[in-house]
Design an enzyme around this catalytic site. Structure first.
Site, mmCIF file in Angstrom:
data_model
loop_
_atom_site.group_PDB
_atom_site.id
_atom_site.type_symbol
_atom_site.label_atom_id
_atom_site.label_comp_id
_atom_site.label_asym_id
_atom_site.label_seq_id
_atom_site.Cartn_x
_atom_site.Cartn_y
_atom_site.Cartn_z
ATOM 1 C CB CYS A 196 -0.932 0.095 1.202
ATOM 2 S SG CYS A 196 -2.032 -1.304 1.393
ATOM 3 C CE LYS A 235 10.265 -2.639 -8.680
ATOM 4 N NZ LYS A 235 10.795 -3.744 -9.493
HETATM 5 O O1 M6R Z 1 12.665 -4.861 -3.087
HETATM 6 P P1 M6R Z 1 13.240 -6.238 -2.929
HETATM 7 O O2 M6R Z 1 14.383 -6.501 -3.798
HETATM 8 O O3 M6R Z 1 13.530 -6.559 -1.488
HETATM 9 O O4 M6R Z 1 12.053 -7.188 -3.371
HETATM 10 C C1 M6R Z 1 12.146 -8.566 -3.242
HETATM 11 C C2 M6R Z 1 11.082 -9.260 -4.071
HETATM 12 O O5 M6R Z 1 9.808 -8.905 -3.626
HETATM 13 C C3 M6R Z 1 11.200 -8.934 -5.562
HETATM 14 O O6 M6R Z 1 12.456 -9.241 -6.052
HETATM 15 C C4 M6R Z 1 10.148 -9.701 -6.358
HETATM 16 O O7 M6R Z 1 10.407 -11.063 -6.307
HETATM 17 C C5 M6R Z 1 10.080 -9.194 -7.798
HETATM 18 N N1 M6R Z 1 8.717 -9.000 -8.175
HETATM 19 C C6 M6R Z 1 10.710 -10.106 -8.784
HETATM 20 O O8 M6R Z 1 10.637 -9.637 -10.079
#
Ligand code: M6R
Length: 571
Positions: free
Chosen positions: A2, A566
């Site tokens: 959110c 994201k």
């Molecule tokens: O912001 P972060 O790198 O910590 O996020 C980790 C995952 O949520 C992120 O890499 C997610 O798997 C993506 N959607 C992959 O493309």
């Protein structure tokens, strides 16, 4: 997840401007959105649409939702109001004891219109404010709530916004003529470079030209404005149809930018970072999703030069990894806000481990929790799929490994990436030939095992095709039973990895449609490098492009795939 925004301004602002700020945070969740401008409460299911309205107000709170408790409905969309409509709130986080609170408030006559945990906050304030002043209510809220919150509260007839925070990100942007509360600095980075970050269990009273912060006991706290730099704004799709492909095409540029920064403004920090690794008895990485895959590659590269490290997916970290004061925990995170990673770091901190991090978003919670942090300089990544951030995470890992003796010429990485991007049409043809399949298998060994997992993750989240990224050697222990005539299997064969080639042959013998990505051997896509380090990055990029074109064929919402966000700020 959110995104929340709250603006308190001396002059009236267009309500649409507040919604535009919220739009900058839409990547945090896009199930529904809404705002309250002191008079009008607006809520809508789906992605943020800037309304065509002339409305103006000097105070607005707004919210973009990623559903946790309660379905994606109009009633569950934020903002939420109390029974008398005098209290309006937006919330990011999870109020764990909401059922208990709801029951208690119901006995006092409150009725609820939705199923969210957040709605109780509005009724909680309504109930308490009958007997206490607002500061006392904030203190009580922090004491009584179990769980996480970045909460903004507006009260009818009151010109302030009340802001409370625990574990969910919240920052105040101090701009000319207005104070802006938001989940992250990106909401206001176009108009100010001045920010104040909330600590845990802190609350603030925000007017248009003043702010005051308090601790959980209601004692005033001294806060310093932090000047931030966030000049890498890349927020328009420009000539591309989607952010995903635009961000993939930016990869040579951002890799070059990172390498330059490691030799210039981050040089000293980089040195300290490497020394910290050198001086630590135990090194363990932690990350989630794509960042975890990048850390796996990091472990591989370090292992190749004699530095033993391990990594684990953040949400399971404390169940499997023992840490102590001799441990260095290195967190990898694009957003710097992933709750699973933050929780793992809290656990590590509790055991006196040292914390370092590699992030993309500066001033993020994970960066601020770290003794030392390196920035991957990928610029804003809008598409939910991590693409250019992965490339720069791995490039940074390679730079670290090189310092320990890993043989690689880093400077040619951007050119090698560019050569892969030039194979776009070839990859598109492969995408066209396999996008209708229900399952895809991706096989790798050694360095290409993390790549296989990363490719499969991209295929799942963006192309909605079930994909498994596997160790080539493990296939024969069960999964090979699923291989049928025509099943697409992507085999990642770096150098002369004959074992990997054998695994490819095993599935081919059972009718699989094997697509080989190679550098030395014959393959469907050939990558121009003899270096293991570069193969890891370049093969992943082939997977990113393949995913993009499969999703395009299927006409999917590429930048905002269903059910995702994201920044994953819930456990
Ligand atoms: O912001 P972060 O790198 O910590 O996020 C980790 C995952 O949520 C992120 O890499 C997610 O798997 C993506 N959607 C992959 O493309």
């Amino acid at each position: 997840m959110c995104g929340i925004v709250g603006i308190n301004s001396i002059e009236q602002i267009k309500v649409t401007d507040a919604v535009k700020r919220l739009k900058r945070l839409e990547y945090r969740g896009y199930d529904s959105f809404g705002y309250f401008d002191g008079k009008k409460l607006f809520k809508k299911i789906g992605q943020i649409i800037i309304p065509n309205i002339p409305d103006k107000s000097s105070i607005v709170i707004a919210h973009s939702r990623w559903a946790t408790h309660g379905g994606v409905t109009q009633n569950n969309a934020h903002p939420h109001q109390s029974c008398d409509k005098k209290i309006t709130i937006v919330h990011n986080g999870i109020i764990q004891n909401y059922q208990e609170l709801k029951k208690d408030l119901a006995t006092k006559g409150h009725s609820f219109i939705g199923e969210t945990d957040s709605e109780v906050a509005a009724h909680y304030f309504e109930e308490k404010i009958k007997r206490k002043n607002i500061k006392e209510v904030c203190v009580d809220f922090i004491r009584d709530i179990k769980g996480e919150f970045a909460l903004l509260v507006m009260i009818e007839g009151d010109e302030n916004i009340y802001a409370l925070r625990r574990d969910s990100p919240l920052v105040l942007g101090v701009a000319e003529g207005q104070n802006i509360l938001a989940s992250d600095i990106y909401a206001f980075s176009d108009i100010t470079t001045k920010a104040i970050f909330f600590e845990n269990d802190e609350f603030a009273i925000i007017s248009s030209d003043k702010y005051a912060f308090y601790d959980k006991h209601g004692k005033k706290t001294d806060k310093k404005i932090q000047e931030f730099r966030w000049e890498q704004e890349e927020s328009a799709t420009e000539n591309y149809e989607h952010f995903m492909i635009k961000e993939i095409m930016e990869e040579p540029k951002v890799a070059r930018r990172l390498l330059m920064s490691l030799g210039a403004e981050q040089k000293e920090n980089f040195r300290k970072f490497v020394n910290l690794i050198r001086d630590s008895r135990k090194i363990t990485f932690v990350g989630a999703g794509t960042s975890y895959h990048a850390s796996l590659l990091g472990v591989y590269y370090l292992h190749k030069c004699g530095i033993e490290a391990q990594t684990l997916i953040a949400s399971e970290f404390e169940h499997f990894v023992g840490v102590d004061e001799n441990t260095l925990v290195i967190a990898l995170s694009q957003s710097g806000e992933t709750m699973d990673v933050i929780e793992a770091l809290k656990y590590a901190k509790g055991k006196d481990a040292k914390i370092a991090s590699i992030v993309n978003v500066p001033y993020s919670t994970i960066q601020r929790m770290s003794e030392i942090s390196l920035n991957i300089c990928a610029g804003q990544e809008v598409c939910v799929a991590a693409t250019k951030s992965f490339v720069n995470q791995v490039t940074l890992m390679l730079a670290i490994a090189k310092d320990f003796g890993f043989r690689i010429t880093l400077d040619t990485i951007p050119d090698r990436i560019f050569e892969v991007l030039k194979q776009e049409e070839k990859i598109k043809d492969i995408a066209h030939s396999i996008y209708k399949h229900r399952d895809i298998y991706v096989l790798g060994r050694g360095l290409s095992y993390p790549v296989a997992r990363e490719m499969a993750l991209k295929i799942k989240e963006i192309s909605y095709i079930h994909a498994e990224g596997m160790m080539g050697g493990e296939l024969k222990h069960g999964t090979i039973a699923l291989i049928e005539k025509g099943t697409p299997v992507i085999a990642l064969i770096s150098n002369s990895d004959y074992s990997m080639l054998s695994n490819a042959k095993e599935v081919e013998a059972r009718g699989a449609n094997v697509i080989k990505i190679t550098n030395e051997m014959e393959g469907n896509i050939k990558i121009n490098t003899s270096n293991d380090g570069k193969f890891g990055i370049l093969a992943t990029i082939v997977g990113q492009i393949l995913t993009y074109f499969m999703a395009l064929e299927k006409k999917l919402p590429i930048d905002k795939p269903r059910n995702l966000a994201k920044s994953v700020t819930v456990k």
